[in-house]
Motif scaffolding. Structure first.
Motif, short mmCIF file in Angstrom:
data_model
loop_
_atom_site.label_atom_id
_atom_site.label_comp_id
_atom_site.label_asym_id
_atom_site.label_seq_id
_atom_site.Cartn_x
_atom_site.Cartn_y
_atom_site.Cartn_z
N ASP A 302 0.83 -1.21 0.00
CA ASP A 302 0.00 0.00 0.00
C ASP A 302 0.86 1.26 0.00
OD1 ASP A 302 -2.27 -1.61 0.10
OD2 ASP A 302 -2.28 -1.62 2.29
N ARG A 303 1.81 1.32 -0.92
CA ARG A 303 2.65 2.50 -1.18
C ARG A 303 3.60 2.83 -0.02
NH1 ARG A 303 1.05 5.43 -5.50
NH2 ARG A 303 2.16 7.25 -4.70
N VAL A 304 3.65 1.98 0.99
CA VAL A 304 4.60 2.24 2.08
C VAL A 304 6.03 2.13 1.56
CG1 VAL A 304 5.44 1.41 4.30
CG2 VAL A 304 2.99 1.48 3.84
N PHE A 305 6.28 1.18 0.67
CA PHE A 305 7.63 1.01 0.14
C PHE A 305 8.11 2.24 -0.62
CE2 PHE A 305 10.33 -0.42 -3.47
CZ PHE A 305 11.45 -0.77 -2.74
N GLU A 306 7.20 2.90 -1.34
CA GLU A 306 7.60 4.09 -2.09
C GLU A 306 8.03 5.22 -1.17
OE1 GLU A 306 4.50 5.17 -4.74
OE2 GLU A 306 4.36 3.18 -5.67
N GLU A 307 7.37 5.37 -0.05
CA GLU A 307 7.69 6.46 0.86
C GLU A 307 8.76 6.09 1.88
OE1 GLU A 307 4.03 7.61 2.66
OE2 GLU A 307 3.01 8.01 0.75
N HIS A 308 8.80 4.83 2.28
CA HIS A 308 9.76 4.38 3.29
C HIS A 308 10.39 3.08 2.81
CE1 HIS A 308 7.81 7.35 5.90
NE2 HIS A 308 6.66 6.78 5.59
N PRO A 309 11.31 3.13 1.86
CA PRO A 309 11.85 1.90 1.27
C PRO A 309 12.62 1.02 2.25
CG PRO A 309 13.09 3.83 0.54
CD PRO A 309 11.87 4.35 1.24
N HIS A 310 13.13 1.60 3.35
CA HIS A 310 13.91 0.78 4.28
C HIS A 310 13.05 -0.28 4.98
CE1 HIS A 310 12.10 3.74 6.98
NE2 HIS A 310 12.39 2.95 7.99
N ILE A 311 11.72 -0.08 4.99
CA ILE A 311 10.84 -1.08 5.60
C ILE A 311 10.98 -2.43 4.89
CG2 ILE A 311 8.41 -1.69 5.97
CD1 ILE A 311 9.40 0.42 7.86
N VAL A 312 11.20 -2.39 3.58
CA VAL A 312 11.36 -3.62 2.80
C VAL A 312 12.83 -3.97 2.61
CG1 VAL A 312 10.94 -4.66 0.53
CG2 VAL A 312 9.16 -3.29 1.62
#
Length: 344
Positions: A302-312
């Protein structure tokens, strides 16, 4: 005779100094790319990759000077990563890590904090303020425990069935062959999803499901190795001396089958780590808040990777390095111990 002018020789630094300079330069660039906050993410990645390349080149030269031309820096790097990860998992209760799963205790913690490599959250936090380093290490413990248990179960069961089929042959071999081919005919992901919908998603059931993926390969390898050794001199001599079938299998054939099985088992660990991560990513494996690399990567939806790539990227890096290391170590062991391997 005409005078011959002496040739000027260019003074090159000795090889140990060149290797040491490459190693130091690579280490400096790697640390700078990882810890410099003024750089944008692509520049950090490029600088860190350049430093990693120089570090491996320097370490390779130093290793060859120390251990000879057969030194393999990639193999030893993979082995060092597995050793470091194993020590971290064993020492988890005593490491000064932040909270990894209790969201009630992280109300005041920063959310989506980026990597600083220093301080309380060196690899950042997720949407609930949970520490990514702690979650990655506890996720490594879950993933490795599941994978090692599944490989151990599959190796014992598959190896035993394969040895029996290869030694007795005839009807036993045909039945085992049909059962093995039937298990191979089912797509692995479909089989795992079907089992996950029936079994409760805890460590034991996930390990049992994944062990079914290792059984066919172990059966075939044990069967082929047993057939290759069943008519060797030491087996014929044991039969002539009145040894029972069980004694021949356990005392004569098992030592020759064991090393190829163990080398394949190391490679299969990496396959099962990816399979377990896939199940957790789909929500069919270990359930949050218990961390695994798969459900940590799923937090980037849900677009979290685009804003916070370090999560992935943080759990993805742990997953990639561990799978890569197991593949390198396993292929090295398989090339040395598996009699079917062709040494070039």
């Amino acid at each position: 005779m005409p005078d011959i002018a002496p040739r000027t020789r260019t003074a090159f630094p000795p090889p140990p100094l060149v290797a040491a300079a490459l190693t130091v330069a690579g280490l400096v660039l790697l640390v700078s790319g990882a810890t410099t906050p003024q750089l944008v993410t692509p520049a950090k990645a490029a600088l860190a990759l350049l430093g990693l390349g120089l570090l491996l080149a320097g370490a390779s030269r130093l290793g060859k000077l120390w251990a000879g031309p057969g030194f393999d820096v990639v193999f030893w790097s993979g082995a060092a990563w597995l050793l470091l990860l194993g020590l971290a998992i064993v020492c988890l209760p005593w490491l000064p890590l932040a909270e990894d799963r209790d969201v009630a205790s992280t109300v005041a913690a920063p959310v989506f904090a980026t990597q600083t490599f220093t301080g309380e959250h060196p690899l950042g936090t997720n949407a609930f303020g949970l520490d990514l380093l702690a979650r990655s290490l506890y996720g490594a413990r879950s993933s490795l425990l599941i994978s090692l248990s599944a490989v151990a179960l599959g190796t014992v069961v598959g190896g035993a069935i394969g040895m029996v089929a290869g030694y007795f042959r005839n009807g036993v071999d045909r039945v085992v062959g049909i059962a093995t081919n039937a298990l191979l005919a089912v797509p692995p992901l479909i089989l795992l999803i079907a089992l996950a919908t029936v079994l409760q998603p805890h460590l034991g059931n996930v390990a049992f499901s994944l062990s079914l993926l290792t059984v066919p390969g172990m059966v075939r390898l044990a069967r082929a190795t047993t057939m290759a050794h069943a008519n060797r001199e030491f087996v014929v001599a044991a039969r002539a001396m009145g040894a029972t079938r069980s004694r021949v299998l356990l005392r004569e054939l098992l030592p020759n089958v064991l090393l190829p099985l163990l080398s394949l088992a190391v490679v299969m660990i990496s396959v099962l780590i990816v399979a377990e991560a896939s199940l957790s990513f789909l929500g069919l494996g270990i359930q949050p808040p218990a961390p695994t690399w798969g459900n940590m990567i799923a937090e980037g939806e849900d677009r979290v990777f685009e804003e916070h790539p370090h999560i992935v990227l943080v759990p993805g890096a742990f997953l990639f390095l561990t799978v890569f290391a197991f593949n390198i170590v396993g292929e090295k062991a398989r090339g040395r111990w598996d009699s079917r391997s062709v040494k070039l």
